[in-house]
Design a protein around this motif. Sequence first.
Motif, PDB file in Angstrom:
ATOM      1  N   ARG A  95      62.509 -23.630  40.635  1.00 47.81           N
ATOM      2  CA  ARG A  95      63.611 -24.190  39.862  1.00 47.81           C
ATOM      3  C   ARG A  95      63.918 -23.367  38.623  1.00 47.81           C
ATOM      4  NH1 ARG A  95      61.893 -30.623  40.179  1.00 47.81           N
ATOM      5  NH2 ARG A  95      62.540 -30.958  42.345  1.00 47.81           N
ATOM      6  N   SER A  96      62.966 -22.546  38.184  1.00 48.37           N
ATOM      7  CA  SER A  96      63.188 -21.754  36.975  1.00 48.37           C
ATOM      8  C   SER A  96      64.225 -20.663  37.193  1.00 48.37           C
ATOM      9  CB  SER A  96      61.877 -21.134  36.500  1.00 48.37           C
ATOM     10  OG  SER A  96      61.459 -20.125  37.395  1.00 48.37           O
ATOM     11  N   GLY A  97      64.591 -20.388  38.446  1.00 47.02           N
ATOM     12  CA  GLY A  97      65.645 -19.432  38.730  1.00 47.02           C
ATOM     13  C   GLY A  97      65.163 -18.016  38.857  1.00 47.02           C
ATOM     14  N   PRO A  98      64.696 -17.603  40.041  1.00 46.25           N
ATOM     15  CA  PRO A  98      64.197 -16.237  40.197  1.00 46.25           C
ATOM     16  C   PRO A  98      65.264 -15.181  39.942  1.00 46.25           C
ATOM     17  CG  PRO A  98      64.381 -17.348  42.334  1.00 46.25           C
ATOM     18  CD  PRO A  98      64.558 -18.395  41.293  1.00 46.25           C
ATOM     19  N   ALA A  99      66.518 -15.508  40.298  1.00 44.14           N
ATOM     20  CA  ALA A  99      67.584 -14.530  40.073  1.00 44.14           C
ATOM     21  C   ALA A  99      67.793 -14.288  38.581  1.00 44.14           C
ATOM     22  CB  ALA A  99      68.882 -15.014  40.724  1.00 44.14           C
ATOM     23  N   ALA A 100      67.743 -15.359  37.791  1.00 42.61           N
ATOM     24  CA  ALA A 100      67.909 -15.210  36.342  1.00 42.61           C
ATOM     25  C   ALA A 100      66.743 -14.432  35.748  1.00 42.61           C
ATOM     26  CB  ALA A 100      68.026 -16.588  35.688  1.00 42.61           C
ATOM     27  N   ALA A 101      65.533 -14.728  36.222  1.00 37.54           N
ATOM     28  CA  ALA A 101      64.360 -13.997  35.739  1.00 37.54           C
ATOM     29  C   ALA A 101      64.457 -12.523  36.103  1.00 37.54           C
ATOM     30  CB  ALA A 101      63.084 -14.604  36.322  1.00 37.54           C
ATOM     31  N   LEU A 102      64.934 -12.229  37.315  1.00 30.96           N
ATOM     32  CA  LEU A 102      65.093 -10.838  37.737  1.00 30.96           C
ATOM     33  C   LEU A 102      66.146 -10.132  36.883  1.00 30.96           C
ATOM     34  CD1 LEU A 102      64.296  -8.612  39.691  1.00 30.96           C
ATOM     35  CD2 LEU A 102      66.026  -9.462  41.295  1.00 30.96           C
ATOM     36  N   ALA A 103      67.212 -10.867  36.521  1.00 29.64           N
ATOM     37  CA  ALA A 103      68.240 -10.284  35.659  1.00 29.64           C
ATOM     38  C   ALA A 103      67.665  -9.925  34.294  1.00 29.64           C
ATOM     39  CB  ALA A 103      69.410 -11.256  35.502  1.00 29.64           C
ATOM     40  N   LEU A 104      66.825 -10.817  33.739  1.00 28.10           N
ATOM     41  CA  LEU A 104      66.187 -10.526  32.457  1.00 28.10           C
ATOM     42  C   LEU A 104      65.248  -9.330  32.565  1.00 28.10           C
ATOM     43  CD1 LEU A 104      65.345 -14.086  31.063  1.00 28.10           C
ATOM     44  CD2 LEU A 104      66.825 -12.375  29.990  1.00 28.10           C
TER      45      LEU A 104
ATOM     46  N   ARG B 163      56.129 -10.321  41.826  1.00 30.47           N
ATOM     47  CA  ARG B 163      55.625 -11.668  42.073  1.00 30.47           C
ATOM     48  C   ARG B 163      56.668 -12.752  41.847  1.00 30.47           C
ATOM     49  NH1 ARG B 163      51.713  -8.587  40.090  1.00 30.47           N
ATOM     50  NH2 ARG B 163      49.779  -8.511  41.261  1.00 30.47           N
ATOM     51  N   LEU B 164      57.942 -12.377  41.749  1.00 28.82           N
ATOM     52  CA  LEU B 164      58.973 -13.396  41.567  1.00 28.82           C
ATOM     53  C   LEU B 164      59.063 -14.278  42.810  1.00 28.82           C
ATOM     54  CD1 LEU B 164      61.924 -11.487  39.854  1.00 28.82           C
ATOM     55  CD2 LEU B 164      60.461 -13.253  38.846  1.00 28.82           C
ATOM     56  N   PRO B 165      58.949 -15.601  42.653  1.00 28.74           N
ATOM     57  CA  PRO B 165      59.059 -16.482  43.819  1.00 28.74           C
ATOM     58  C   PRO B 165      60.484 -16.490  44.354  1.00 28.74           C
ATOM     59  CG  PRO B 165      58.994 -17.771  41.796  1.00 28.74           C
ATOM     60  CD  PRO B 165      58.724 -16.347  41.401  1.00 28.74           C
ATOM     61  N   GLY B 166      60.599 -16.504  45.664  1.00 28.30           N
ATOM     62  CA  GLY B 166      61.910 -16.597  46.291  1.00 28.30           C
ATOM     63  C   GLY B 166      62.611 -15.270  46.493  1.00 28.30           C
TER      64      GLY B 166
ATOM     65  N   SER C  23      62.693  -2.697  44.040  1.00 30.00           N
ATOM     66  CA  SER C  23      63.789  -1.732  44.178  1.00 30.00           C
ATOM     67  C   SER C  23      64.898  -2.012  43.177  1.00 30.00           C
ATOM     68  CB  SER C  23      64.350  -1.772  45.602  1.00 30.00           C
ATOM     69  OG  SER C  23      63.399  -1.303  46.523  1.00 30.00           O
ATOM     70  N   VAL C  24      65.198  -3.299  42.954  1.00 25.70           N
ATOM     71  CA  VAL C  24      66.236  -3.663  41.989  1.00 25.70           C
ATOM     72  C   VAL C  24      65.832  -3.217  40.590  1.00 25.70           C
ATOM     73  CG1 VAL C  24      67.372  -5.602  40.841  1.00 25.70           C
ATOM     74  CG2 VAL C  24      67.163  -5.578  43.328  1.00 25.70           C
ATOM     75  N   VAL C  25      64.591  -3.517  40.204  1.00 25.31           N
ATOM     76  CA  VAL C  25      64.105  -3.131  38.885  1.00 25.31           C
ATOM     77  C   VAL C  25      64.126  -1.607  38.728  1.00 25.31           C
ATOM     78  CG1 VAL C  25      62.034  -3.049  37.448  1.00 25.31           C
ATOM     79  CG2 VAL C  25      62.739  -5.202  38.466  1.00 25.31           C
ATOM     80  N   SER C  26      63.681  -0.896  39.755  1.00 27.78           N
ATOM     81  CA  SER C  26      63.673   0.559  39.697  1.00 27.78           C
ATOM     82  C   SER C  26      65.096   1.117  39.626  1.00 27.78           C
ATOM     83  CB  SER C  26      62.946   1.126  40.920  1.00 27.78           C
ATOM     84  OG  SER C  26      62.839   2.529  40.832  1.00 27.78           O
ATOM     85  N   LEU C  27      66.029   0.489  40.358  1.00 26.58           N
ATOM     86  CA  LEU C  27      67.423   0.931  40.336  1.00 26.58           C
ATOM     87  C   LEU C  27      68.002   0.812  38.928  1.00 26.58           C
ATOM     88  CD1 LEU C  27      69.973   1.847  41.869  1.00 26.58           C
ATOM     89  CD2 LEU C  27      70.470  -0.569  42.282  1.00 26.58           C
ATOM     90  N   VAL C  28      67.733  -0.318  38.272  1.00 23.60           N
ATOM     91  CA  VAL C  28      68.240  -0.513  36.914  1.00 23.60           C
ATOM     92  C   VAL C  28      67.619   0.513  35.967  1.00 23.60           C
ATOM     93  CG1 VAL C  28      68.346  -2.116  34.978  1.00 23.60           C
ATOM     94  CG2 VAL C  28      68.697  -2.956  37.297  1.00 23.60           C
ATOM     95  N   ALA C  29      66.323   0.804  36.161  1.00 25.33           N
ATOM     96  CA  ALA C  29      65.673   1.824  35.337  1.00 25.33           C
ATOM     97  C   ALA C  29      66.358   3.174  35.517  1.00 25.33           C
ATOM     98  CB  ALA C  29      64.199   1.926  35.701  1.00 25.33           C
TER      99      ALA C  29
END
Length: 405
Positions: free
Chosen positions: A216-225, A336-339, A347-353
């Motif tokens: 419920r904490s929102g994995p997509a939002a956490a990934l965006a942060l 370790r992000l759920p969902g 890959s997303v994190v590395s792409l942003v880097a």
Amino acid sequence: MTCRRTAAVLKRRAAAVALIFFVNGAVLGNWGPRIPAIAGDLSLDAATLGLALAGMGTGGLLATPLAALAIRARGSRVTTLASATLLSVAIVLPALAGTWWSLGLALMVLGAADAVMDVAMNAQGVLVENRRGRSILNRLHAGWSAGAVTGGLIGAGAAALAVPVEVHFAVVAAVLLALTVVTARHLEPDAGRRGLDSAAPPERSGSRRGSVARRRSGPAAALALLGALVFVSSLVEDLPQSWGALYATDLGATPGPAGLTVVAFSTAMFVGRLVGDAVVDRVGRHRVLIGGAVAIALAFLAAPWVTSPTVAVVMFAVAGLGAAPIFPAVFGMAGRLPGIAAGTALSVVSLVARIGILVAPIGFGTLAGQLGYGWALWSMVAAGLAVAALATVLRARTSAHAPQG
């Protein structure tokens, strides 16, 4: 006996992954101290050099999406070995460039290989960490820093001795290829085609209520942060590696001592990562991130008024210590992000880097050309404060659901 054998195998695999991190760091460590020589040979000013250096970010940006596909199709082990081989060979290409645009193209190849290797070796790290059941990512990234320190010392020594860049890089390529071959038998095998995505991270254990709360904490939002955090963090890691020697040269340092800024940054980062896992366990990951980011900002606060190359070395050392925990923390949290499949999140994190690495040299080169290197380094002050702010927001969002910090 079986438990001992299993433990020995896991230690060998962890050592092999650490050696792969070392290879990656050694490439970039050797590259940094020779940038002034290459820029001088091609008669490049700061702005033009910034455009050429952006080739590394461009190549990384284009290649990063391929990393997740390669890992899913061939596994992180094969992808790691293939990209490490390409990266080791590609270090020779910038030495052969004759114009700023051919230097940019050479760096595109180098950046592409580095980007795929970055995702694949971190995927290997998460696999080994999951198998061992305890944190080792900081120590694996310490392997990268050890490679960067070793490469930086070799690069600074080669610069001081005026060794031709092409000879220097050819020898480095041969050694790193040999090290890559050594790791081939001992890397962590993937668990089927899905590999990393099918491995259950240790932190996901717990009550059903905790799992629901985390979803419920929102994995997509956490990934965006995390993406925003790693974007700014990429500036923190790239600028000292790419511009430290040039800053010291501008202060009057000769080629060998100028490279010590890169060595100081990498050495301090290595030390910070060696103790990083223990510090995170004691005070929490987010507190370590915030403290490190503030140290980075303070390190470069006086940059416009510094006149001594020795002081510059100290500044870069403080910044390296502050930067040490950032990338291991971000990759660890992303894996370790759920969902969200771990390989996809990495890959997303590395792409942003890679986007950050693309933007950094253009922006810094422009600032340095207009304001000088000292004032341009205030971008590191801004980056440090931004990392601290983002880590604070991420901590507030996840503290109710995450055990660390």
